[in-house]
Write an enzyme that holds these catalytic residues in place. Sequence first.
Site, PDB file in Angstrom:
ATOM      1  N   HIS A 149       0.819  -1.210   0.000  1.00  0.00           N
ATOM      2  CA  HIS A 149       0.000   0.000   0.000  1.00  0.00           C
ATOM      3  C   HIS A 149       0.858   1.268   0.000  1.00  0.00           C
ATOM      4  O   HIS A 149       0.344   2.373   0.119  1.00  0.00           O
ATOM      5  CB  HIS A 149      -0.909  -0.045   1.234  1.00  0.00           C
ATOM      6  CG  HIS A 149      -2.045   0.918   1.213  1.00  0.00           C
ATOM      7  ND1 HIS A 149      -2.194   1.911   2.159  1.00  0.00           N
ATOM      8  CD2 HIS A 149      -3.089   1.053   0.363  1.00  0.00           C
ATOM      9  CE1 HIS A 149      -3.281   2.608   1.900  1.00  0.00           C
ATOM     10  NE2 HIS A 149      -3.844   2.122   0.817  1.00  0.00           N
ATOM     11  N   LYS A 151       3.244   4.408  -1.197  1.00  0.00           N
ATOM     12  CA  LYS A 151       3.368   5.329  -2.332  1.00  0.00           C
ATOM     13  C   LYS A 151       4.675   6.081  -2.133  1.00  0.00           C
ATOM     14  O   LYS A 151       4.768   6.986  -1.300  1.00  0.00           O
ATOM     15  CB  LYS A 151       2.212   6.327  -2.408  1.00  0.00           C
ATOM     16  CG  LYS A 151       0.849   5.682  -2.618  1.00  0.00           C
ATOM     17  CD  LYS A 151       0.134   5.490  -1.321  1.00  0.00           C
ATOM     18  CE  LYS A 151      -1.227   4.842  -1.548  1.00  0.00           C
ATOM     19  NZ  LYS A 151      -1.832   4.425  -0.260  1.00  0.00           N
ATOM     20  N   ASP A 156      16.495  10.894  -8.543  1.00  0.00           N
ATOM     21  CA  ASP A 156      17.941  11.162  -8.466  1.00  0.00           C
ATOM     22  C   ASP A 156      18.495  11.028  -7.051  1.00  0.00           C
ATOM     23  O   ASP A 156      19.568  11.557  -6.751  1.00  0.00           O
ATOM     24  CB  ASP A 156      18.259  12.561  -9.004  1.00  0.00           C
ATOM     25  CG  ASP A 156      18.160  12.628 -10.524  1.00  0.00           C
ATOM     26  OD1 ASP A 156      18.087  11.557 -11.163  1.00  0.00           O
ATOM     27  OD2 ASP A 156      18.138  13.742 -11.067  1.00  0.00           O
ATOM     28  N   HIS A 321      -9.579  11.199   2.113  1.00  0.00           N
ATOM     29  CA  HIS A 321      -8.635  10.084   2.003  1.00  0.00           C
ATOM     30  C   HIS A 321      -7.337  10.358   2.775  1.00  0.00           C
ATOM     31  O   HIS A 321      -6.392   9.582   2.703  1.00  0.00           O
ATOM     32  CB  HIS A 321      -8.321   9.834   0.516  1.00  0.00           C
ATOM     33  CG  HIS A 321      -7.652   8.534   0.223  1.00  0.00           C
ATOM     34  ND1 HIS A 321      -6.330   8.450  -0.171  1.00  0.00           N
ATOM     35  CD2 HIS A 321      -8.106   7.253   0.262  1.00  0.00           C
ATOM     36  CE1 HIS A 321      -5.999   7.186  -0.376  1.00  0.00           C
ATOM     37  NE2 HIS A 321      -7.065   6.437  -0.119  1.00  0.00           N
ATOM     38  N   LYS A 323      -4.470  10.640   5.593  1.00  0.00           N
ATOM     39  CA  LYS A 323      -4.030   9.746   6.663  1.00  0.00           C
ATOM     40  C   LYS A 323      -3.057  10.534   7.540  1.00  0.00           C
ATOM     41  O   LYS A 323      -1.917  10.787   7.142  1.00  0.00           O
ATOM     42  CB  LYS A 323      -3.347   8.511   6.085  1.00  0.00           C
ATOM     43  CG  LYS A 323      -4.198   7.759   5.036  1.00  0.00           C
ATOM     44  CD  LYS A 323      -3.373   7.471   3.825  1.00  0.00           C
ATOM     45  CE  LYS A 323      -4.129   6.936   2.651  1.00  0.00           C
ATOM     46  NZ  LYS A 323      -5.274   6.119   2.823  1.00  0.00           N
ATOM     47  N   ASP A 328      -0.697  17.044  20.053  1.00  0.00           N
ATOM     48  CA  ASP A 328      -0.321  18.265  20.790  1.00  0.00           C
ATOM     49  C   ASP A 328       0.337  19.314  19.898  1.00  0.00           C
ATOM     50  O   ASP A 328       1.126  20.136  20.396  1.00  0.00           O
ATOM     51  CB  ASP A 328       0.617  17.917  21.957  1.00  0.00           C
ATOM     52  CG  ASP A 328      -0.060  17.044  23.009  1.00  0.00           C
ATOM     53  OD1 ASP A 328      -1.298  17.120  23.126  1.00  0.00           O
ATOM     54  OD2 ASP A 328       0.654  16.288  23.693  1.00  0.00           O
TER      55      ASP A 328
END
Length: 403
Positions: A149, A151, A156, A321, A323, A328
Amino acid sequence: MILLHTILIILAIFALICIWFIIDFTIARRLHEKHTPPYTEPPVRNSDVQFFARGDKLFNHMFGEIEQAEDHIHMLFYIFRADDISKEMINRLMDKAREGVEVRLMVDFMGFRISRKLKKEIRKSGVHLSITHRPSLPFLFYSANKRNHRKITVIDGRTAYIGGYNVGDEYLGRDPSFGPWRDYHLCVTGEAVNDLQDIFLRDWEAASGEDIIGENRYYPEQKPGSKTIQILASNGSHIEDAALKLIKTAENTLIIGTPYFVPGREVKNALIQAAKRGVDIRVIIPKNPDHPLVIHAAYPYFRELIEAGVNIHMYFQGFYHSKAIIVDDKVCDIGTANFDKRSFRINREVNCLIHNEQWIRQVMVQVNEDLNRSDRVTIEHLNNRSLLKRGKETLASLLSPLI
């Protein structure tokens, strides 16, 4: 009589398949846990981080960096579609490969949705293409559920990207069934780029068999950045450990943004304890989910959490979507992991923890905007749920480890 006999055979076959699935998943999961080392804190790196909450700005930035690539482009996505933004990405990667830039594209087996003809064209251009996490024996059901999952894009060895966006038109708000798309993504420079490069290359070896881990050209000397960050990679473990630690260290505020909220008992109890000790907890989830059962799997947790003082907000202006976990206003965790059992215990994920109050302020500006576009869930709302929806909650709870 013949009809009854046929029904019994179908039921028997269905029962055997269910038993096979349960045995397959249980044994594979136990073997995985047996060989999983204990959780340890990821190393601290000095890096700079840029925050994106809009797909058009992210991809424009990424395209600019791809255009300037001189040595290599390493790209891993969970979903890669055959639509407008995907074709633009593919064309840019093929152009760079033809220029002599080393291009590696890796996509999860379940998320790669382009034609065989286009795959041939990609490879013909010089792009190294690999499909990761194909289902395999002996644990076919478990391997079919264990997804990569992550990404990650590394260009370079100097610039890296990590976050929630995949490559598809819906991520730019172009799909009317989803509407505007809210997601969080990061561009990282500095020392942590080498960590993300290492994660990519290890996944690449597992998928393609090509071992180039540790080759010097992929790990240039990095100029330290001004932010303290940590890169946490997981293989069906440790995301839950990290989440529990963040929850338990919260003193004043705790923000959790996730498209899928299925925390499990231990994390739920940690949230309740945090709320009882006075932590202001706000959870943001989508009002209109992209999965028919996912919202129903979240509802069984709501009553206890709300009664303990946790605020549940449903984002209504498009699809949510993002995440993120923010503690704090001192620690911000953004990455690929959802706040659910699948990300905690099955998927390969990668998250970035940023320890910088000033940097986190820009994220909180976006979080507050998202909260203003959300409805708060109340006990009255829960009491008014229909019997049909409550029945779906029961089914979703049973399937929650795999949703």
